[in-house]
Design an enzyme around this catalytic site. Sequence first.
Site, PDB file in Angstrom:
ATOM      1  N   ASN A   1      44.314  37.237  34.566  1.00 43.41           N
ATOM      2  CA  ASN A   1      44.400  38.401  35.441  1.00 43.41           C
ATOM      3  C   ASN A   1      44.298  37.940  36.885  1.00 43.41           C
ATOM      4  OD1 ASN A   1      42.807  40.604  37.149  1.00 43.41           O
ATOM      5  ND2 ASN A   1      44.063  41.654  35.630  1.00 43.41           N
ATOM      6  N   HIS A   2      45.151  38.510  37.741  1.00 42.48           N
ATOM      7  CA  HIS A   2      45.255  38.038  39.126  1.00 42.48           C
ATOM      8  C   HIS A   2      44.634  39.040  40.106  1.00 42.48           C
ATOM      9  CE1 HIS A   2      46.871  35.900  42.578  1.00 42.48           C
ATOM     10  NE2 HIS A   2      47.390  34.987  41.764  1.00 42.48           N
ATOM     11  N   SER A   3      43.436  39.506  39.825  1.00 45.86           N
ATOM     12  CA  SER A   3      42.767  40.427  40.750  1.00 45.86           C
ATOM     13  C   SER A   3      42.207  39.691  41.954  1.00 45.86           C
ATOM     14  CB  SER A   3      41.632  41.169  40.041  1.00 45.86           C
ATOM     15  OG  SER A   3      42.130  42.122  39.144  1.00 45.86           O
TER      16      SER A   3
END
Length: 689
Positions: A533-535
Amino acid sequence: MSYILVTGGAGYIGSHTVVELVNNGYNVVVVDNLVNSSYDVIVRIEVLTRKQIPFFKIDLNDHDALDQVFKLYPIQAVLHFAALKAVGESTKFPLNYYSNNVGGAISLLKVMEENNVKNIVFSSSATVYGDATRFENMIPIPEHCPTGPTNPYGETKITIENIIRDVYANDKSWKCAILRYFNPIGAHPSGLIGEDPLGIPNNLLPFLAQVAIGRREKLSVFGSDYNSKDGTPIRDYIHVIDLAKGHIAALNYLFNHKDNGLCREWNLGTGNGSTVFEVFNAFCEAVGKKLPFEVVGRRDGDVLNLTANPKRANTELKWKAQLSINDACKDLWNWTTKNPFGFQINNYSWTKFDSESLTNYDRLNTVRTFNGKFEVSISNHGATIVAAKLNGIKLNLGFDNLKGYLREDNPFFGATIGRVANRISKGDLLINGTHYQVGLNELHRTSLHGGTYGYNKRTFLGPIVKTNEKEKETTMEFVLIDLDGTEGYPGDVETKVIYTVRDTGVGGELGIEYEAKLLEESGRDSTAVSLTNHSYWNIGNQPSIEGTHIKLVSNKHLESNPLDSTPTGKIVTSTDLDSQNSAKLGPDGPVFDYCFVTKQQDKLDTRNDELRVVATATHPKTRIAFTTLTTEPAFQFYTGDGVDVAGVFTKRSGFCLEASRYIYNPKWFIPLNKGEVYGSYTIYRFENF
């Protein structure tokens, strides 16, 4: 491409029929006013069938809205389920039943006629027969049995039948199937869809199921003085799956009737009658215990025996019920235990994320912890974390609508990254000795985060939302089918992203579980999968990450090639961390963009590994502690120095902590082979200190 319009397709019988339609190769459009149903049914149908279903929230009496659906889609036939259906309620509110059921049917038939759609399968009911025991030799009930409903619900059904017959008499090109079915029971064996009455159930088994899980005190048996073996009414109980397949058989019959029109009735039942107590005992056996009940007075409009003679359907439609009452009870109990509150989840809500779209494919799905402190919103677009909040403070970077995420300068905010996260040098992917050229999207030198059409650009199906109040957690499961050849990747891959929002007492946490596998029908035996996940996080409630304290579990990271930031194959020691593997982030430095390693990469599925703390971030201003735990062997720590979203975000507005596999390098790469499962689990925990 033609479509079948299903009215009431979010209802109990309609939803199961939609599944069977899709399974039989039909394209489906659903309209439903959701008065007695939930849109979450459609979501689950999509997950079950792995196909998007166009849906419109429409009341059938709204002629113009209904007509618009016919203008948007080439409708070939209509399966008409939409109706109010409670016998007892119909005796109390007859006008509502006539207005909704009969009025809606007239509106539908008018729109069909105006759009030259003349194929209809109508969901009628055995209640049109009334008390068939008043005639000799009419049990089991044949289609030629005289009708005589004993309640307004049945009257609405026979009225609609007569209207359809009149339409056909006026225009013999119509093809009309009238299906009179008896008592549908059970649920889909997957446990994803089933009967979920809003309010107090009107039918035997849904009520009994709620007794079994403690939502109701006891079952009320309406009368034990009927002329039957045990004094309770006799009904022909039919599994809802068999019933749904009966609609497919009727539809196919209409299509195969080439020469001219027709209008004909068919009973859909098993031909075997069972008393209320017989069904009660079968369900108790499925549950594994005796359930409480009491006998009360008869219900208005009920009759002694409604058992079908289904020979006409058996012969002409080539259809016959295959499943037993025991099968139905087992499937119902499976549905009930997996969904004790049906589709009703109080701490979950959704809104349209793409306000300009006519469909609901892109939604914003929000879950709050039971203590109200922590809230997370996930979009179907990219299974993206759009917002996470602790006590009202937003913790991540993101946009307010789908348009923002479609911007060219969006640096993958919050998105699920796949099929392979991070960079592949020259897009050269080596799997079991075979080279694959995957899409180049970064200066024509590397494939970054799955290429131009990576998972971040895709619309995920779902979510299937379930809550566990005892564990104080709610899950949202999203599904994506990534087809062979997309961005050059081999194999058809099913990917699940399961978010868990959990109350920790002093805050909340977000779990992210990944699961991927090659589909059995895939023509490839191996592929590559690496998900993350690229938060971008900002726990300081300010424009930049300045003042954030970071502590990492490791100071070892993959060495990067300065030309394209892909790994050289070496592991080196960071010089930007102190002796405690800590750093204080300032306005310009230190700069991090490294894949830190915590253990050897030697497994395809790490979910059974120890869940380890790999990073902790704190901020003195908000007194928020952000902890990252994962089963993964590595994590990318990036201070966002390349972020430049014009007019919205600048460099170091947020930082990334992406639990992951090592960045792709043939030296470490583990392929996903058919029959194997890729998996990982990560937790982002946010608490006040």
